[in-house]
Design an enzyme around this catalytic site. Structure first.
Site, PDB file in Angstrom:
ATOM      1  CB  ILE A   1      -0.501  -0.263   0.857  1.00 34.82           C
ATOM      2  CG1 ILE A   1      -2.021   1.192   1.510  1.00 34.82           C
ATOM      3  CG2 ILE A   1       0.164  -0.122   3.028  1.00 34.82           C
ATOM      4  CD1 ILE A   1      -3.012   1.329   1.904  1.00 34.82           C
TER       5      ILE A   1
ATOM      6  CG  ASN B   1      -2.117   0.979  18.679  1.00 34.63           C
ATOM      7  OD1 ASN B   1      -2.699   2.260  19.283  1.00 34.63           O
ATOM      8  ND2 ASN B   1      -1.690   0.554  19.148  1.00 34.63           N
TER       9      ASN B   1
ATOM     10  N   GLY C   1       2.593  -3.698  11.396  1.00 35.37           N
ATOM     11  CA  GLY C   1       1.770  -3.963  10.202  1.00 35.37           C
ATOM     12  C   GLY C   1       1.432  -3.301   9.753  1.00 35.37           C
TER      13      GLY C   1
ATOM     14  CG  ASP D   1      -0.091   2.324  12.577  1.00 35.40           C
ATOM     15  OD1 ASP D   1      -0.563   3.725  11.482  1.00 35.40           O
ATOM     16  OD2 ASP D   1       0.598   2.211  13.849  1.00 35.40           O
TER      17      ASP D   1
ATOM     18  CB  THR E   1      -7.673  -9.080   8.172  1.00 31.57           C
ATOM     19  OG1 THR E   1      -6.554  -8.209   6.858  1.00 31.57           O
ATOM     20  CG2 THR E   1      -9.292  -8.794   7.222  1.00 31.57           C
ATOM     21  N   GLY E   2      -5.044  -8.341  10.471  1.00 31.28           N
ATOM     22  CA  GLY E   2      -3.041  -8.886  10.972  1.00 31.28           C
ATOM     23  C   GLY E   2      -3.755  -9.227  12.474  1.00 31.28           C
TER      24      GLY E   2
ATOM     25  CE1 TYR F   1      -5.795  -3.920  16.839  1.00 26.16           C
ATOM     26  CE2 TYR F   1      -7.018  -3.249  15.682  1.00 26.16           C
ATOM     27  CZ  TYR F   1      -6.133  -2.931  16.525  1.00 26.16           C
ATOM     28  OH  TYR F   1      -6.021  -1.654  17.652  1.00 26.16           O
TER      29      TYR F   1
END
Length: 366
Positions: A10, A23, A31, A33, A118-119, A121
């Protein structure tokens, strides 16, 4: 196309807005972020993020994009998956809807999303993909919305799922680059490298076997099209040819038979232009060229898209094709599948293209 799913990092995608799965606290997470902070400039972005403070789950905040190839970063906090009974679905929908609304408010023309939550979390990827596609598609169908939205899937599991769930998936980075990026940017431990590399090798071997032993014949919706989850489906490199004719042109002054026929169908159904081209998966520019007579003979995939978007009967579709000097080919798999859709009244262009994609057939629209 207005909505695409792509495989990429991305931080390498150019857009007006990059959405960050952030976060809730003003700290650098892991990830996506972490990767976005590194690409944008950690100190500059963190300083702006600290000015905002806490972000509630499902809410958003906007910062400059700094060193990213974008104007803005919209930060959103996804839900932690706890089985699906604690508003996780509603929160995730908000994580897509609110950034899109803010991007429109900022007059942005392009937005890129990661697959949110989807990481770490733990939101199931298949459910997350369905929510993302539903929210993005619904937003793009609204009146006055002309925006390109890309959903970036990075790891191979999400990529495999997206290939089976949706029709527009393009690969811009190799498996080796995925592994390297995971190691260098996304904090994967070194001991995971051999496992990841081995899995890619096994899947490539399976893909080669599947390609060599792919069944032939007409595929029906009910059975052969349902591929195993482990199969990575590649886009059929079908080359769509336009007719090299100018039978319907009169020095560019007269309306083309196809143009006139299409306009009559639109008027008879009391539809507006925006609804027609969006429901047909045709871009605004291509639709304008057709209606203004700038396109001599449209491509068949666009004509078939109009057949679905206008909800034509099979007889009406045959007449529209004939106006463009075309016809259904009884030996063409795509044509047979489109005929089945028309006969069954299946007129959702995303669903039709999804089925065509899974069946290795060229897609409708442009």
């Amino acid at each position: 196309m207005p909505f695409q799913i792509i495989r990429n990092d991305i931080t390498k995608v150019k857009a007006d807005v990059i959405v960050n799965t952030a976060n809730p606290k003003p700290v650098i997470g892991g990830g996506t972020d972490s990767a976005i902070y590194k690409a944008a400039g950690e100190e500059k972005l963190l300083s702006e993020r600290q000015k905002i403070g806490h972000i509630a789950r499902g809410e958003i905040a906007v910062t400059p994009a700094f060193d990213l190839n974008a104007k803005y970063i919209i930060h959103t906090v996804g839900p932690i998956w706890e089985g699906g009974n604690k508003d996780e679905f509603d929160i995730l929908r908000s994580c897509y809807r609110k950034p899109l609304e803010k991007a429109a408010e900022l007059d942005c023309e392009s937005v890129v999303f990661p697959l949110i939550a989807t990481g770490v979390y733990g939101f199931p990827k298949d459910k997350a993909l369905q929510i993302a596609m539903s929210e993005i598609s619904s937003f793009l169908m609204q009146d006055g919305i002309e925006m390109t939205v890309k959903l970036v899937v990075f790891d191979d599991k999400a990529f495999r799922l997206s290939r089976n769930l949706f029709f527009q998936v393009e690969s811009f980075i190799t498996d080796e680059e995925v592994i390297k990026a995971h190691l260098d940017e996304y904090g994967i431990e070194r001991e995971e490298f051999d496992h990841i590399k081995g899995r890619f090798c096994r899947e490539r071997e399976y893909e080669r076997y599947y390609s060599a032993n792919r069944p032939t014949g007409v595929l029906d919706f009910s059975d052969e099209c349902e591929l195993p989850e482990t199969v990575v489906v590649y886009k059929n490199p079908f080359d769509e040819h336009s007719f090299d004719k100018s039978l319907y042109m009169n020095d560019g002054k007269e309306e083309l038979p196809f143009q006139k026929h299409l306009l009559k169908l639109i008027i008879d159904r009391d539809l507006d232009n925006t609804t027609v081209y969006k429901s047909s998966n045709v871009t605004k520019g291509a639709f304008s060229k057709i209606m203004c007579g700038d396109t001599k003979i449209p491509k068949k995939k666009a004509v078939l898209g109009f057949c679905i978007g206008l909800k034509l009967s099979l007889e009406e579709a045959e007449e529209l094709l004939a106006s463009a000097d075309m016809a259904f080919n009884p030996y063409d798999k795509r044509d047979k599948l489109v005929i089945q859709c028309l006969q069954r009244g299946q007129y959702n262009i995303d669903e039709v293209n999804s089925m065509l994609y899974i069946c290795h057939q060229p897609l409708l629209g442009n």
